[in-house]
Each structure stands twice: as C-alpha cells, then as structure tokens.
Design a protein around this motif. Structure first.
Motif, short mmCIF file in Angstrom:
data_model
loop_
_atom_site.label_atom_id
_atom_site.label_comp_id
_atom_site.label_asym_id
_atom_site.label_seq_id
_atom_site.Cartn_x
_atom_site.Cartn_y
_atom_site.Cartn_z
N SER A 32 1.17 -1.38 -0.17
CA SER A 32 0.56 0.05 0.19
C SER A 32 0.34 1.31 -0.03
CB SER A 32 -0.96 0.21 1.44
OG SER A 32 -0.08 -0.09 2.30
N VAL A 34 4.83 3.56 -0.74
CA VAL A 34 4.86 4.84 -2.38
C VAL A 34 5.47 3.85 -3.88
CG1 VAL A 34 6.29 6.25 -3.91
CG2 VAL A 34 5.23 6.69 -1.56
N LEU A 35 6.02 2.68 -3.04
CA LEU A 35 7.22 1.83 -4.36
C LEU A 35 5.95 0.42 -4.33
CD1 LEU A 35 10.00 0.65 -5.92
CD2 LEU A 35 9.78 -0.25 -3.05
N SER A 53 -1.18 -5.71 4.10
CA SER A 53 -1.44 -4.33 5.23
C SER A 53 -1.84 -4.57 6.58
CB SER A 53 -2.27 -3.48 4.36
OG SER A 53 -3.02 -2.32 5.12
N ARG A 54 -1.47 -3.33 7.09
CA ARG A 54 -2.09 -3.66 8.59
C ARG A 54 -3.79 -3.34 8.60
NH1 ARG A 54 1.55 0.26 11.11
NH2 ARG A 54 1.40 1.58 8.76
N LEU A 67 3.38 -6.91 10.21
CA LEU A 67 4.24 -7.89 10.16
C LEU A 67 5.34 -7.18 11.38
CD1 LEU A 67 6.05 -6.66 6.59
CD2 LEU A 67 5.25 -8.62 7.77
N GLN A 89 9.57 1.44 8.07
CA GLN A 89 8.82 2.15 9.35
C GLN A 89 10.10 3.14 9.72
OE1 GLN A 89 7.19 1.79 12.87
NE2 GLN A 89 5.28 -0.12 11.68
N TYR A 131 18.48 4.88 10.38
CA TYR A 131 17.38 3.85 9.76
C TYR A 131 18.24 3.34 8.53
CZ TYR A 131 14.05 3.25 6.13
OH TYR A 131 13.14 2.24 5.33
N LYS A 135 18.38 -1.20 7.91
CA LYS A 135 18.44 -1.34 6.30
C LYS A 135 19.53 -2.21 6.27
CE LYS A 135 15.48 -0.06 3.56
NZ LYS A 135 14.54 -1.18 3.43
N PHE A 157 13.77 7.56 -3.83
CA PHE A 157 12.59 8.31 -5.48
C PHE A 157 12.14 9.25 -5.41
CE2 PHE A 157 10.91 3.78 -2.85
CZ PHE A 157 11.75 3.11 -3.57
N TYR A 271 4.03 11.23 0.61
CA TYR A 271 4.83 11.05 1.52
C TYR A 271 4.15 11.99 2.94
CZ TYR A 271 8.26 7.67 -0.51
OH TYR A 271 8.93 6.70 -1.02
N1 LIG Z 1 11.45 6.38 -0.68
C1 LIG Z 1 12.46 5.90 -0.89
O1 LIG Z 1 13.09 6.83 -1.26
C2 LIG Z 1 13.41 5.18 -0.98
C3 LIG Z 1 14.79 4.64 -2.08
C4 LIG Z 1 14.81 3.67 -1.80
C5 LIG Z 1 14.78 2.38 -0.94
N2 LIG Z 1 13.24 2.46 -0.51
C6 LIG Z 1 13.02 1.71 0.57
O2 LIG Z 1 11.61 0.63 -0.54
C7 LIG Z 1 11.02 0.03 0.26
C8 LIG Z 1 9.76 1.20 0.31
O3 LIG Z 1 9.62 1.96 0.87
P1 LIG Z 1 8.65 3.60 0.11
O4 LIG Z 1 9.65 4.87 0.17
O5 LIG Z 1 8.09 3.15 -0.89
O6 LIG Z 1 7.68 2.90 2.39
P2 LIG Z 1 5.87 3.72 2.34
O7 LIG Z 1 5.15 4.36 1.07
O8 LIG Z 1 6.51 4.65 3.84
O9 LIG Z 1 4.89 2.44 2.61
C9 LIG Z 1 5.68 1.59 3.53
C10 LIG Z 1 4.46 0.45 3.52
O10 LIG Z 1 5.21 -0.25 4.84
C11 LIG Z 1 4.05 -1.36 5.41
N3 LIG Z 1 3.70 -1.03 6.84
C12 LIG Z 1 4.16 -0.66 7.65
N4 LIG Z 1 4.28 -0.94 8.54
C13 LIG Z 1 4.19 -2.36 9.23
C14 LIG Z 1 3.78 -2.90 9.43
N5 LIG Z 1 4.00 -3.35 10.61
N6 LIG Z 1 2.92 -4.19 9.51
C15 LIG Z 1 2.71 -4.25 7.79
N7 LIG Z 1 2.69 -3.19 6.86
C16 LIG Z 1 3.68 -2.36 7.30
C17 LIG Z 1 3.01 0.26 4.99
O11 LIG Z 1 1.23 0.01 4.93
P3 LIG Z 1 -0.03 -0.26 5.64
O12 LIG Z 1 -0.15 1.31 6.40
O13 LIG Z 1 -1.09 -0.42 4.94
O14 LIG Z 1 0.17 -1.38 7.13
C18 LIG Z 1 2.81 1.18 3.88
O15 LIG Z 1 2.62 1.09 3.14
C19 LIG Z 1 11.38 0.64 1.79
O16 LIG Z 1 11.97 -0.43 2.10
C20 LIG Z 1 12.54 1.81 1.88
O17 LIG Z 1 13.42 1.27 2.98
C21 LIG Z 1 12.89 3.17 -0.10
#
Ligand SMILES: NC(=O)c1ccc[n+]([C@@H]2O[C@H](COP(=O)([O-])OP(=O)(O)OC[C@H]3O[C@@H](n4cnc5c(N)ncnc54)[C@H](OP(=O)(O)O)[C@@H]3O)[C@@H](O)[C@H]2O)c1
Length: 273
Positions: A32, A34-35, A53-54, A67, A89, A131, A135, A157, A271
């Motif tokens: 749910s 961004v990625l 998703s939670r 999770l 998170q 963070y 990772k 991103f 975000y």
């Molecule tokens: N943002 C960047 O620029 C970037 C760059 C490189 C790599 N990454 C990596 O790419 C991945 C995705 O990043 P993102 O920016 O797309 O993340 P995001 O938009 O913040 O989404 C994080 C997701 O984690 C889920 N989540 C959080 N706690 C949870 C739990 N306890 N149980 C189940 N689901 C849980 C949430 O889903 P619900 O709220 O629906 O439960 C949410 O949809 C991450 O590993 C990040 O480190 C990000």
C-alpha cells in the motif's frame, strides 16, 4: 514445518499442464506504500499478486497482517512463492528490523522460495542515519534468514526527494551542502524489482539508480523553480567527505528528475499524507 500440503500443490498446478509454467504467487509487503503501489501494476498479468497491509481493505488482493505482531501473516503467506518485502517504518528503525525478522520466520514456516528485500543504495556506508544502519542489519538478517533471497538496493525515489525539499524550501534562505544524489523514478525501480521477483534468487541484484547524479543544492533550486517556492539556496562547503549514495557507474533507469518535475511536481506528494 514447511508447507507442502494440498493448498500449495493445488496452487502450483493452477497454470495448466500445457508446458507454460504456472504464475508465481507474490506477496508484496508494504504494497500500500509508494513503491508497493507501483509494484502491483508492474506485476499485473505476470504473477498472482497479494498485498499485505495492517489495514482492512475490500480489494480481493489485500491480506490484512501486521509484521510487528505477526498477526495474519501465516494466512497471508499460504501458497506464496515469493515475497517482495517493501514494508518499512523509517521513523522507527528498530521496528523495521523486527518486522524483517518476523517476516523471515513466517516465510520459512510457509515454505516461501524467494524473499526479495528492498534496500537503499549505499546504506552500509552511512553510519550517521539509524534508518540506514537498520537497513544494513536487515540485509544481513535476510541473508541469514534461511529463505533463498535477493537484496535489491534503490536510490531515493523522486517523490521522496520532493517531499524532503518541499519541507526544506519553506525557509527563505536554505544553506545546503553539495551532497550528490541520483534519484530514481519509482515506476522504473518497481519494474526492475518486479523482474527480480519473477526470477530466481540471486543474493544481490544490481543497484537501481536514476539517470543523473545531481547535487542537493541543484535539486533544491530546480524544485523551487518548478513549484514557485521563494527560497534562496545557498551552497555551503561540507564538513567532511560525502558517503557515496550514488552509482554513476551504472546506467540509470526511468525519468530524469527534470522530467519528473515537469510531470508530477504539482501533484500531491504521497509522503505528505
Ligand atoms: N522512499 C525512498 O526514497 C526509498 C528509496 C530506496 C529504497 N526504499 C525502500 O523501499 C521500501 C518501500 O519504501 P516506500 O517509501 O515505498 O515506503 P512507504 O510508502 O512508507 O510504505 C511503507 C509501507 O509499510 C507498511 N507497513 C509499515 N509497518 C507495517 C507493519 N507493522 N506491518 C505491515 N506493513 C507495514 C505500510 O503499510 P500499511 O500502512 O498499509 O500497513 C506502508 O504501506 C522500503 O524498504 C524503503 O527502505 C525507499
């Protein structure tokens, strides 16, 4: 105990007996986010996709699970071949690590054959951000987790860079060091990650970066120009050498930052909400 019962066998036979391999069932944690929202269309028609998703969601692909507590995970993982672990998170790095541990234990139990862990370019070289340390630790956890794996690191991103800049450029004067970044189009990154998930475990996949390395003051200036922010960007010398978060040796994928700005800067930032 590995899941080898009827559910898994029925699932594997679902692709028919005409020689076409059956579609993999892929669970996207963070589906749910961004990625995650870019991963679903990238996998459409190529895998049977589920989203963890939670939160409860009426869409048939959604599976409710947490999770941190492990609630709902066994059910969500039933019949799953591959997990793309993109739940995160960032504001709670320790929780991020715990979630990966909980997922790996459940994935082993469910007989998952491939865990794809989404990480960040250069995270192991940055000691200053908790963070990024988490990772790196999570990557090691995945490697030792007993499930065949692939770690794929992506650069920041465009949406994330834009979110940070939207906050910073509220100041009338913005002193910034020349930190080089190589932001990437999340849809292009998702397409590559989907490809990794459809393939066999490879331990480490090539890093995913955008087509251009751009220093932070230039990113801020172009963001201000595109959005009308009135900040004055002041490049300042860095206190020490920058840790590389870029991979200029690799061909970048997707839209450039400038192309993304033209097409998306005016849209609500995912975000922000
Ligand atoms: N943002 C960047 O620029 C970037 C760059 C490189 C790599 N990454 C990596 O790419 C991945 C995705 O990043 P993102 O920016 O797309 O993340 P995001 O938009 O913040 O989404 C994080 C997701 O984690 C889920 N989540 C959080 N706690 C949870 C739990 N306890 N149980 C189940 N689901 C849980 C949430 O889903 P619900 O709220 O629906 O439960 C949410 O949809 C991450 O590993 C990040 O480190 C990000």
């Amino acid at each position: 105990m590995l899941c080898t019962g009827p559910t898994r066998r029925q699932h594997r036979g679902a692709g028919g007996s005409g020689g076409t391999p059956p579609m993999k069932t892929i669970l996207v944690t963070g589906g749910s986010g961004v990625l995650g929202r870019a991963l679903t269309p990238a996998l459409e028609g190529r895998a049977d996709v589920r989203v963890l998703s939670r939160h409860a969601d009426p869409q048939p692909t959604f599976r409710q699970g947490d999770l941190q507590t492990g609630a709902g995970l066994a059910e969500a993982l039933r019949g799953v071949d591959t997990v793309i672990h993109a739940a995160s998170q960032p504001s709670r790095p320790q929780a991020d690590l715990e979630m990966t541990g909980v997922l790996l234990a459940a994935a082993r139990e469910a007989g998952v054959r491939h865990v794809v862990y989404v990480s960040i370019v250069g995270c192991d070289r940055v000691r200053a951000f908790p963070y990024y340390r988490a990772k790196t630790q999570a990557e090691a956890l995945v490697a030792a987790g007993g499930v065949p794996f692939t770690v794929v690191r992506a650069a920041q991103f465009h949406e994330f860079v834009a979110f940070v800049l939207s906050r910073l450029t509220r100041a009338p004067l913005l002193p910034l060091p020349g930190l080089p970044l190589q932001p990437v189009d999340v849809h292009a990154a998702a397409a590559q990650i989907a490809q990794v998930a459809l393939g066999d475990p490879q331990g480490r996949a090539p890093d995913l970066v955008g087509p251009q390395v751009i220093a932070l003051p230039e990113l801020a200036r172009s963001w201000a120009d595109a959005t009308g922010a009135r900040t004055r960007v002041l490049p300042v010398p860095a206190a020490r050498r920058f840790t590389p978060l870029t991979r200029p040796d690799l061909s970048g994928v997707g839209r450039t930052w400038a192309q993304w700005l033209v097409q998306e800067a005016a849209r609500p930032n995912p975000y922000a909400g």
